[in-house]
Structures are given as C-alpha cells and as structure tokens.
Design a protein around this motif. Structure first.
Motif, PDB file in Angstrom:
ATOM      1  N   TYR A  64     -13.954 -13.138 -25.975  1.00  0.00           N
ATOM      2  CA  TYR A  64     -14.595 -11.919 -25.484  1.00  0.00           C
ATOM      3  C   TYR A  64     -13.669 -11.245 -24.492  1.00  0.00           C
ATOM      4  CZ  TYR A  64     -18.891 -13.317 -27.743  1.00  0.00           C
ATOM      5  OH  TYR A  64     -19.824 -13.640 -28.707  1.00  0.00           O
ATOM      6  N   PHE A  65     -13.372  -9.972 -24.736  1.00  0.00           N
ATOM      7  CA  PHE A  65     -12.393  -9.244 -23.931  1.00  0.00           C
ATOM      8  C   PHE A  65     -12.905  -7.866 -23.530  1.00  0.00           C
ATOM      9  CE2 PHE A  65      -9.753 -11.471 -27.238  1.00  0.00           C
ATOM     10  CZ  PHE A  65      -9.171 -12.421 -26.412  1.00  0.00           C
ATOM     11  N   ILE A  66     -12.367  -7.371 -22.402  1.00  0.00           N
ATOM     12  CA  ILE A  66     -12.457  -5.956 -22.076  1.00  0.00           C
ATOM     13  C   ILE A  66     -11.027  -5.463 -21.844  1.00  0.00           C
ATOM     14  CG2 ILE A  66     -14.799  -5.993 -21.134  1.00  0.00           C
ATOM     15  CD1 ILE A  66     -13.570  -6.060 -18.329  1.00  0.00           C
ATOM     16  N   PRO A  67     -10.763  -4.175 -22.070  1.00  0.00           N
ATOM     17  CA  PRO A  67      -9.407  -3.659 -21.888  1.00  0.00           C
ATOM     18  C   PRO A  67      -8.985  -3.668 -20.425  1.00  0.00           C
ATOM     19  CG  PRO A  67     -10.754  -2.182 -23.236  1.00  0.00           C
ATOM     20  CD  PRO A  67     -11.690  -3.167 -22.609  1.00  0.00           C
ATOM     21  N   SER A 137      -2.536 -21.676 -18.157  1.00  0.00           N
ATOM     22  CA  SER A 137      -3.523 -21.087 -17.246  1.00  0.00           C
ATOM     23  C   SER A 137      -2.967 -19.899 -16.473  1.00  0.00           C
ATOM     24  CB  SER A 137      -4.047 -22.145 -16.269  1.00  0.00           C
ATOM     25  OG  SER A 137      -2.987 -22.646 -15.478  1.00  0.00           O
ATOM     26  N   LYS A 138      -1.625 -19.810 -16.417  1.00  0.00           N
ATOM     27  CA  LYS A 138      -1.007 -18.693 -15.713  1.00  0.00           C
ATOM     28  C   LYS A 138      -0.959 -17.425 -16.557  1.00  0.00           C
ATOM     29  CE  LYS A 138       1.914 -21.640 -12.805  1.00  0.00           C
ATOM     30  NZ  LYS A 138       3.311 -21.981 -12.423  1.00  0.00           N
ATOM     31  N   LYS A 139      -1.252 -17.561 -17.839  1.00  0.00           N
ATOM     32  CA  LYS A 139      -1.263 -16.395 -18.729  1.00  0.00           C
ATOM     33  C   LYS A 139      -2.610 -15.695 -18.585  1.00  0.00           C
ATOM     34  CE  LYS A 139       2.857 -17.140 -20.422  1.00  0.00           C
ATOM     35  NZ  LYS A 139       3.160 -17.465 -21.801  1.00  0.00           N
ATOM     36  N   LYS A 140      -2.605 -14.495 -18.030  1.00  0.00           N
ATOM     37  CA  LYS A 140      -3.850 -13.825 -17.662  1.00  0.00           C
ATOM     38  C   LYS A 140      -4.195 -12.630 -18.543  1.00  0.00           C
ATOM     39  CE  LYS A 140      -4.531 -16.489 -14.082  1.00  0.00           C
ATOM     40  NZ  LYS A 140      -5.601 -17.502 -14.087  1.00  0.00           N
ATOM     41  N   VAL A 193      -2.887  -8.828 -37.895  1.00  0.00           N
ATOM     42  CA  VAL A 193      -3.482  -8.723 -36.558  1.00  0.00           C
ATOM     43  C   VAL A 193      -3.158 -10.008 -35.811  1.00  0.00           C
ATOM     44  CG1 VAL A 193      -5.631  -8.493 -35.241  1.00  0.00           C
ATOM     45  CG2 VAL A 193      -5.366  -7.274 -37.422  1.00  0.00           C
ATOM     46  N   TYR A 194      -2.694  -9.883 -34.569  1.00  0.00           N
ATOM     47  CA  TYR A 194      -2.422 -11.105 -33.823  1.00  0.00           C
ATOM     48  C   TYR A 194      -2.606 -10.894 -32.325  1.00  0.00           C
ATOM     49  CZ  TYR A 194       2.416  -9.307 -33.085  1.00  0.00           C
ATOM     50  OH  TYR A 194       3.526  -8.559 -32.744  1.00  0.00           O
ATOM     51  N   LEU A 195      -2.755 -12.031 -31.641  1.00  0.00           N
ATOM     52  CA  LEU A 195      -2.927 -12.053 -30.185  1.00  0.00           C
ATOM     53  C   LEU A 195      -1.750 -12.764 -29.548  1.00  0.00           C
ATOM     54  CD1 LEU A 195      -6.681 -13.048 -29.688  1.00  0.00           C
ATOM     55  CD2 LEU A 195      -5.622 -10.966 -28.799  1.00  0.00           C
ATOM     56  N   LEU A 196      -1.197 -12.140 -28.511  1.00  0.00           N
ATOM     57  CA  LEU A 196      -0.214 -12.774 -27.634  1.00  0.00           C
ATOM     58  C   LEU A 196      -0.839 -12.922 -26.251  1.00  0.00           C
ATOM     59  CD1 LEU A 196       3.000 -10.711 -28.496  1.00  0.00           C
ATOM     60  CD2 LEU A 196       2.367 -12.960 -29.386  1.00  0.00           C
ATOM     61  N   ALA A 197      -0.322 -13.858 -25.468  1.00  0.00           N
ATOM     62  CA  ALA A 197      -0.748 -13.999 -24.073  1.00  0.00           C
ATOM     63  C   ALA A 197       0.460 -13.805 -23.164  1.00  0.00           C
ATOM     64  CB  ALA A 197      -1.373 -15.364 -23.832  1.00  0.00           C
ATOM     65  N   HIS A 198       0.221 -13.109 -22.038  1.00  0.00           N
ATOM     66  CA  HIS A 198       1.278 -12.787 -21.074  1.00  0.00           C
ATOM     67  C   HIS A 198       0.793 -13.104 -19.658  1.00  0.00           C
ATOM     68  CE1 HIS A 198       3.194 -10.334 -24.247  1.00  0.00           C
ATOM     69  NE2 HIS A 198       2.012  -9.804 -24.456  1.00  0.00           N
ATOM     70  N   LYS A 199       1.741 -13.223 -18.744  1.00  0.00           N
ATOM     71  CA  LYS A 199       1.378 -13.438 -17.344  1.00  0.00           C
ATOM     72  C   LYS A 199       0.775 -12.186 -16.724  1.00  0.00           C
ATOM     73  CE  LYS A 199       4.760 -17.087 -16.465  1.00  0.00           C
ATOM     74  NZ  LYS A 199       5.999 -17.480 -15.760  1.00  0.00           N
ATOM     75  N   SER A 200       1.238 -11.030 -17.170  1.00  0.00           N
ATOM     76  CA  SER A 200       0.723  -9.762 -16.666  1.00  0.00           C
ATOM     77  C   SER A 200       1.130  -8.670 -17.643  1.00  0.00           C
ATOM     78  CB  SER A 200       1.284  -9.438 -15.277  1.00  0.00           C
ATOM     79  OG  SER A 200       2.675  -9.162 -15.365  1.00  0.00           O
ATOM     80  N   GLU A 201       0.514  -7.514 -17.504  1.00  0.00           N
ATOM     81  CA  GLU A 201       0.875  -6.387 -18.358  1.00  0.00           C
ATOM     82  C   GLU A 201       2.310  -5.952 -18.095  1.00  0.00           C
ATOM     83  OE1 GLU A 201      -1.004  -1.997 -19.430  1.00  0.00           O
ATOM     84  OE2 GLU A 201      -2.269  -3.536 -18.501  1.00  0.00           O
ATOM     85  N   LYS A 202       2.717  -5.970 -16.833  1.00  0.00           N
ATOM     86  CA  LYS A 202       4.089  -5.600 -16.486  1.00  0.00           C
ATOM     87  C   LYS A 202       5.086  -6.561 -17.110  1.00  0.00           C
ATOM     88  CE  LYS A 202       7.017  -4.541 -12.474  1.00  0.00           C
ATOM     89  NZ  LYS A 202       7.062  -4.474 -10.982  1.00  0.00           N
ATOM     90  N   ARG A 203       4.791  -7.874 -17.059  1.00  0.00           N
ATOM     91  CA  ARG A 203       5.676  -8.859 -17.652  1.00  0.00           C
ATOM     92  C   ARG A 203       5.731  -8.706 -19.171  1.00  0.00           C
ATOM     93  NH1 ARG A 203       9.618 -11.406 -15.487  1.00  0.00           N
ATOM     94  NH2 ARG A 203       9.356 -13.044 -17.066  1.00  0.00           N
ATOM     95  N   ALA A 204       4.620  -8.310 -19.768  1.00  0.00           N
ATOM     96  CA  ALA A 204       4.592  -8.099 -21.210  1.00  0.00           C
ATOM     97  C   ALA A 204       5.529  -6.970 -21.609  1.00  0.00           C
ATOM     98  CB  ALA A 204       3.169  -7.794 -21.659  1.00  0.00           C
ATOM     99  N   GLN A 205       5.469  -5.884 -20.861  1.00  0.00           N
ATOM    100  CA  GLN A 205       6.321  -4.746 -21.175  1.00  0.00           C
ATOM    101  C   GLN A 205       7.790  -5.084 -20.983  1.00  0.00           C
ATOM    102  OE1 GLN A 205       4.511  -1.949 -18.511  1.00  0.00           O
ATOM    103  NE2 GLN A 205       2.800  -1.500 -19.881  1.00  0.00           N
ATOM    104  N   TYR A 238      -3.905  -3.961 -24.419  1.00  0.00           N
ATOM    105  CA  TYR A 238      -3.934  -5.051 -23.455  1.00  0.00           C
ATOM    106  C   TYR A 238      -5.380  -5.352 -23.068  1.00  0.00           C
ATOM    107  CZ  TYR A 238       1.094  -4.535 -23.010  1.00  0.00           C
ATOM    108  OH  TYR A 238       2.446  -4.482 -23.271  1.00  0.00           O
ATOM    109  N   LEU A 239      -5.685  -6.649 -23.041  1.00  0.00           N
ATOM    110  CA  LEU A 239      -7.055  -7.096 -22.809  1.00  0.00           C
ATOM    111  C   LEU A 239      -7.083  -8.215 -21.774  1.00  0.00           C
ATOM    112  CD1 LEU A 239      -7.947  -7.505 -26.601  1.00  0.00           C
ATOM    113  CD2 LEU A 239      -8.651  -5.575 -25.163  1.00  0.00           C
TER     114      LEU A 239
END
Length: 248
Positions: A64-67, A137-140, A193-205, A238-239
């Motif tokens: 379950y996600f919100i943007p 757990s650090k991937k938010k 369709v796929y899901l990735l996990a990142h530490k933050s949106e900035k780190r993802a970019q 991003y979610l």
C-alpha cells in the motif's frame, strides 16, 4: 566479478528458480483517486477494515503506497489472488461480505471517498523477480516504473533485464523488488511493470544519472537495440509505503 560472469550467474540462478518455483499468483494493482479532503478517511478505512476483510476472503495484501508528491491525492495498492480464475470469485465474495458493506457505508456517511479507480492486472515476471524480496530497512522510497514497449519486444526487454539491467541497478544501490508483465484484456501487448527501492528520491535520481552514464549499460543497450528501440515510453512514480503495508 565482471558483467559477463555476473550475467551468466544471474541467468543460471533465474533459470533454476523459474523451473523450481513458478509463481502462479494473479496480481491486481489498483489506484484510487480520493475526493478532495477524503484521502485520510480512505486510508483509515483500509487500515481499520479493508486489509483484514481482503485476507478474510482469500485475497493477499502485497503493498500500500501513497505518492511522494504532496499534490497527488491517489492511493495505490497491490493485491494477489491464488490464480487468474479465482480473481472474480474472491473479489465478489469480498464485495458482498456484510462486514465490508457495513464498513463502507459507515465510512461514507459524509460523502463518497473515491472519485476514480484505475486497475492493472499482472502476472509475475518469473525470471526477473527475486524469490524473496528482502528490503533494506534504510530504503524508504519506492519507484514504480512502467515500460510501454515497441511491438514484438517482450523477449528483448526480458533478456536485457534478466542478463544485465538488474545487476546494473544493484551497482548503483537500487534494490530490485518485484517485476510483472501486465495482462491486457483487449489482447494488446503487455507492459513491463516493476518496483525499485531507494534510500531517498534524491538518491534515486542520482543513481539513475550514474546508471545512464555507465559504460557497461551503454554497451548492453546499444547491442540489444541493433534491430530497433525496445522501449517506447517509461512512466515513473515515486511512492512511500503506508505504515500498515506488508511491503515497506
């Protein structure tokens, strides 16, 4: 380990996994657009009633996600059914459950909560999805990516992700979570369709900017597209997981 040795390992692992543990579940991703000022009520209904009633009626809660975008008032969630044939039976069982009918009615005493519903049906991309997704757990932050493919390119995109792309994502601290192919009711070509996990949106970019510059990735991309481009369009969102989401 160089990329060719790594890709061989991944291929052997994914082949062994696909032969030993086919995942026959049928997935449904639903995105609800809430009426203005109603998303918090909608989230409360899921937390206090809907998740339990899904499970009661044989539907598995996945995520379950919100943007992350504060201007986006949607809620996206992913469910799983034992197989495609059971979907309508279990959904109708849930929809007619007296507990659900009572909870829905009570939650809408001051007006409807949901303005619009988008549905996407999916089957697991067996060769691409990890057997068990153990998230750091650090991937938010999660990133939901949808690839609209050029005609006839399913096998090409599958091979590229299977043999190279997932490893290259990991190189830049992007966690592969789950991969699916859509089930298109009109018979059109599936999407990836796929899901990735990142530490933050900035780190993802930042990670994607480095990935785009990676010499191995550029070689792989160019080699895989000798007969034409594979991907027509990419949608990315991003979610963040809600507190009660099984996946977080």
């Amino acid at each position: 380990m160089n990329i060719l040795k790594s890709s061989l390992f991944l291929f052997l692992f994914s082949t062994a996994f696909s032969l030993s543990a086919q995942d026959t579940r049928y997935f449904e991703m639903r995105t609800y657009t809430a009426h203005e000022g109603k998303r918090s009520d909608l989230i409360s209904r899921f937390e206090n009633h809907t998740l339990r009633l899904f499970e009661k009626n044989g539907i598995e809660n996945i995520a379950y996600f919100i943007p992350t975008d504060p201007k986006d008032y949607t809620l996206t969630f992913i469910l799983a059914y034992p197989d495609e044939k059971s979907r309508d039976e279990l959904w109708n069982k849930f929809a007619s459950d007296p507990e659900w009918i009572e909870a829905a009615k009570a939650s809408e005493a001051n007006g409807k909560l949901v303005a619009n519903v988008d549905q996407t049906f999916m089957k697991i991309a067996t060769e691409l999805s990890p057997e068990v997704s153990k998230l750091n757990s650090k991937k938010k932050i999660f990133e939901l990516r949808t690839y609209h493919l050029h005609p006839g390119k399913i096998e090409a995109i599958n091979a590229r992700f299977r043999d190279y792309t997932r490893e290259l994502f990991s190189r830049y601290d992007m966690t592969n979570v789950m991969y699916w192919y859509t089930v298109e009711k009109d018979g059109s070509q599936p999407k990836l369709v796929y899901l990735l996990a990142h530490k933050s949106e900035k780190r993802a970019q930042y990670a994607f900017s480095k990935f785009a510059e990676d010499a191995d990735w550029n070689k792989v991309r160019d080699a895989s597209e000798m007969d034409g481009a594979i991907v027509e369009k990419i949608d990315s969102k991003y979610l963040k997981a809600l507190s009660f989401s099984p996946m977080k």
